[in-house]
Structures are given as structure tokens and as C-alpha cells.
Motif scaffolding. Sequence first.
Motif, PDB file in Angstrom:
ATOM      1  N   GLY A   1     148.756  70.267 -15.879  1.00 59.85           N
ATOM      2  CA  GLY A   1     148.285  69.004 -15.330  1.00 59.85           C
ATOM      3  C   GLY A   1     148.677  68.771 -13.889  1.00 59.85           C
ATOM      4  N   SER A   2     149.756  69.415 -13.456  1.00 62.49           N
ATOM      5  CA  SER A   2     150.271  69.195 -12.102  1.00 62.49           C
ATOM      6  C   SER A   2     151.182  70.367 -11.747  1.00 62.49           C
ATOM      7  CB  SER A   2     151.080  67.896 -12.087  1.00 62.49           C
ATOM      8  OG  SER A   2     151.846  67.787 -10.917  1.00 62.49           O
TER       9      SER A   2
ATOM     10  N   SER B   1     153.976  69.990 -10.742  1.00 62.80           N
ATOM     11  CA  SER B   1     155.332  69.618 -11.198  1.00 62.80           C
ATOM     12  C   SER B   1     155.635  70.245 -12.565  1.00 62.80           C
ATOM     13  CB  SER B   1     155.501  68.094 -11.242  1.00 62.80           C
ATOM     14  OG  SER B   1     154.607  67.517 -12.159  1.00 62.80           O
ATOM     15  N   ASP B   2     154.606  70.738 -13.255  1.00 65.44           N
ATOM     16  CA  ASP B   2     154.802  71.433 -14.538  1.00 65.44           C
ATOM     17  C   ASP B   2     155.147  72.919 -14.341  1.00 65.44           C
ATOM     18  OD1 ASP B   2     154.004  69.094 -15.930  1.00 65.44           O
ATOM     19  OD2 ASP B   2     151.891  69.660 -15.737  1.00 65.44           O
TER      20      ASP B   2
ATOM     21  N   HIS C   1     142.673  63.764 -16.332  1.00 65.63           N
ATOM     22  CA  HIS C   1     142.402  62.421 -15.804  1.00 65.63           C
ATOM     23  C   HIS C   1     142.196  62.400 -14.292  1.00 65.63           C
ATOM     24  CE1 HIS C   1     146.790  62.941 -16.381  1.00 65.63           C
ATOM     25  NE2 HIS C   1     146.861  62.458 -15.170  1.00 65.63           N
ATOM     26  N   ARG C   2     142.792  63.382 -13.571  1.00 62.64           N
ATOM     27  CA  ARG C   2     142.612  63.381 -12.116  1.00 62.64           C
ATOM     28  C   ARG C   2     141.386  64.200 -11.704  1.00 62.64           C
ATOM     29  NH1 ARG C   2     149.036  64.409 -11.140  1.00 62.64           N
ATOM     30  NH2 ARG C   2     149.675  62.231 -11.016  1.00 62.64           N
TER      31      ARG C   2
ATOM     32  N   GLY D   1     149.477  73.287 -20.359  1.00 64.13           N
ATOM     33  CA  GLY D   1     150.692  72.479 -20.366  1.00 64.13           C
ATOM     34  C   GLY D   1     150.469  71.154 -19.671  1.00 64.13           C
ATOM     35  N   ALA D   2     151.089  70.105 -20.193  1.00 63.47           N
ATOM     36  CA  ALA D   2     150.993  68.799 -19.546  1.00 63.47           C
ATOM     37  C   ALA D   2     152.119  67.902 -20.045  1.00 63.47           C
ATOM     38  CB  ALA D   2     149.637  68.150 -19.818  1.00 63.47           C
ATOM     39  N   GLY D   3     152.440  66.886 -19.237  1.00 64.05           N
ATOM     40  CA  GLY D   3     153.483  65.948 -19.618  1.00 64.05           C
ATOM     41  C   GLY D   3     152.946  64.535 -19.747  1.00 64.05           C
TER      42      GLY D   3
ATOM     43  N   ALA E   1     157.986  65.689 -18.564  1.00 63.81           N
ATOM     44  CA  ALA E   1     157.755  65.295 -17.169  1.00 63.81           C
ATOM     45  C   ALA E   1     158.719  64.178 -16.770  1.00 63.81           C
ATOM     46  CB  ALA E   1     156.315  64.814 -17.027  1.00 63.81           C
TER      47      ALA E   1
ATOM     48  N   ILE F   1     157.997  61.272 -15.852  1.00 64.50           N
ATOM     49  CA  ILE F   1     157.523  59.982 -16.394  1.00 64.50           C
ATOM     50  C   ILE F   1     157.714  59.900 -17.904  1.00 64.50           C
ATOM     51  CG2 ILE F   1     155.765  59.526 -14.641  1.00 64.50           C
ATOM     52  CD1 ILE F   1     153.758  60.720 -16.849  1.00 64.50           C
TER      53      ILE F   1
HETATM   54  C1  RP5 Z   1     150.734  65.011 -16.139  1.00 65.43           C
HETATM   55  O1  RP5 Z   1     151.520  64.084 -15.500  1.00 65.43           O
HETATM   56  C2  RP5 Z   1     151.194  66.347 -15.588  1.00 65.43           C
HETATM   57  O2  RP5 Z   1     150.974  67.352 -16.537  1.00 65.43           O
HETATM   58  C3  RP5 Z   1     152.652  66.139 -15.298  1.00 65.43           C
HETATM   59  O3  RP5 Z   1     153.470  66.619 -16.347  1.00 65.43           O
HETATM   60  C4  RP5 Z   1     152.775  64.633 -15.201  1.00 65.43           C
HETATM   61  C5  RP5 Z   1     153.269  64.151 -13.867  1.00 65.43           C
HETATM   62  O4  RP5 Z   1     152.429  64.667 -12.834  1.00 65.43           O
HETATM   63  P1  RP5 Z   1     152.820  64.472 -11.287  1.00 65.43           P
HETATM   64  O5  RP5 Z   1     152.851  63.001 -11.033  1.00 65.43           O
HETATM   65  O6  RP5 Z   1     154.171  65.128 -11.105  1.00 65.43           O
HETATM   66  O7  RP5 Z   1     151.748  65.191 -10.510  1.00 65.43           O
HETATM   67  O8  RP5 Z   1     149.390  64.829 -15.909  1.00 65.43           O
END
Ligand code: RP5
Length: 170
Positions: free
Chosen positions: A10-11, A13-14, A40-41, A64-66, A90, A92
Motif C-alpha cells: 500500500g505504501s 512505508s511497508d 484507496h489512493r 501487503g498493507a497496514g 503500520a 496508524i
Molecule cells: C496503508 O496505509 C499502507 O499499506 C500503509 O501500511 C499505511 C500507511 O501508509 P503511509 O501513510 O505510510 O503512506 O495504505
Amino acid sequence: MDPKVSIIMGSTSDLPVMEQAAKLLDEFEIPFEINALSAHRTPDRAMEFAKNASERGIRVIIAGAGGAAHLPGVIAALTPLPVIGVPVKASISIDGWDSILSILQMPPGIPVATVGLDGALNAGILAVQILATGNPELMEKMKQFKSDLAGKIVNANEELRQIKFKYKTN
Ligand code: RP5
């Protein structure tokens, strides 16, 4: 080299978690690709990716995603390929449970093979195991990998034997 496995997240950051899968695939000499894709983005790009992955020769997707981690489920809904989901803890996150349950608890009909929290290494191993079912050479490598793991425990027991306690009997 044409990729056989696609790692998506997802990012970036993962990435510290998801790169464990990449390292494992490298170790097994499996060509793979790695991209950031968000349900979503970048929903349109996620949909396009999922719809084309099979035709591009991808055999397994690791996603993978958070947080509210809908990426693996959305991708699984749009592709006939097996999708392995990696819940990422993540920044959040509510202790990782948000991500675990979002990925694990898919409704009937759209499975996501979910590994443990931050379990990208297991996702990589599972991807190789799926590929190995149709590839005897890869199956031999997987057997060797498993037997190396067993070797680690043999060595661990050797080390534990050296530790002395008054009431330790072995
Ligand atoms: C999710 O939101 C991503 O997979 C990630 O784990 C989390 C935070 O994303 P960033 O704000 O670090 O880009 O969609």
C-alpha cells in the motif's frame, strides 16, 4: 526475465516488512516485481494491475498493507491468481489487529491466504511452495530449505546441551 511473483504494498512505508519476501524470492532465484499500489489512493491502477496480472504471466501475488488494509482483498476479487496477504503493523495501526482482520476475514468466495503480522518472509516461502507444485527443481530446493531449518534446531539443541544448571538433567 519475466516476473512470476508480484509483490505489491500500500505504501513504501511497508517496504521494511515486504522486503523480507523479496529477499526470500531472490534466494530461490525466482523473478519477481515489486510495486506500491493502493486500493484507496490509486484505485484505478490497482484494478488495472489485478485484471492484467494473470495475462502478464504472474503466478502468485503477495499483497501487503497496514491499517484498514483492503488492498489484498480488492486484488483477490479481480484476479484468478492466488493472493497471499501480509498484514503490516503500520504507524496508524491499532496494534496490527485492524490490518490482520481486514486481510484475514474475507467473505466466502474470495480467499486471501493470510500470513501473520509482518509475516512477509512466510508469504515469500508460501509463494515459492505454490510455484514448486508445478516445478520439480524448485520442489527440491524447497525440501533443502526445510531440511536446513531442521538443521538449525539440531544446532540449537547442541548449544542448549552446553548450558549448565544445577537441576538440569540433559
Ligand atoms: C496503508 O496505509 C499502507 O499499506 C500503509 O501500511 C499505511 C500507511 O501508509 P503511509 O501513510 O505510510 O503512506 O495504505
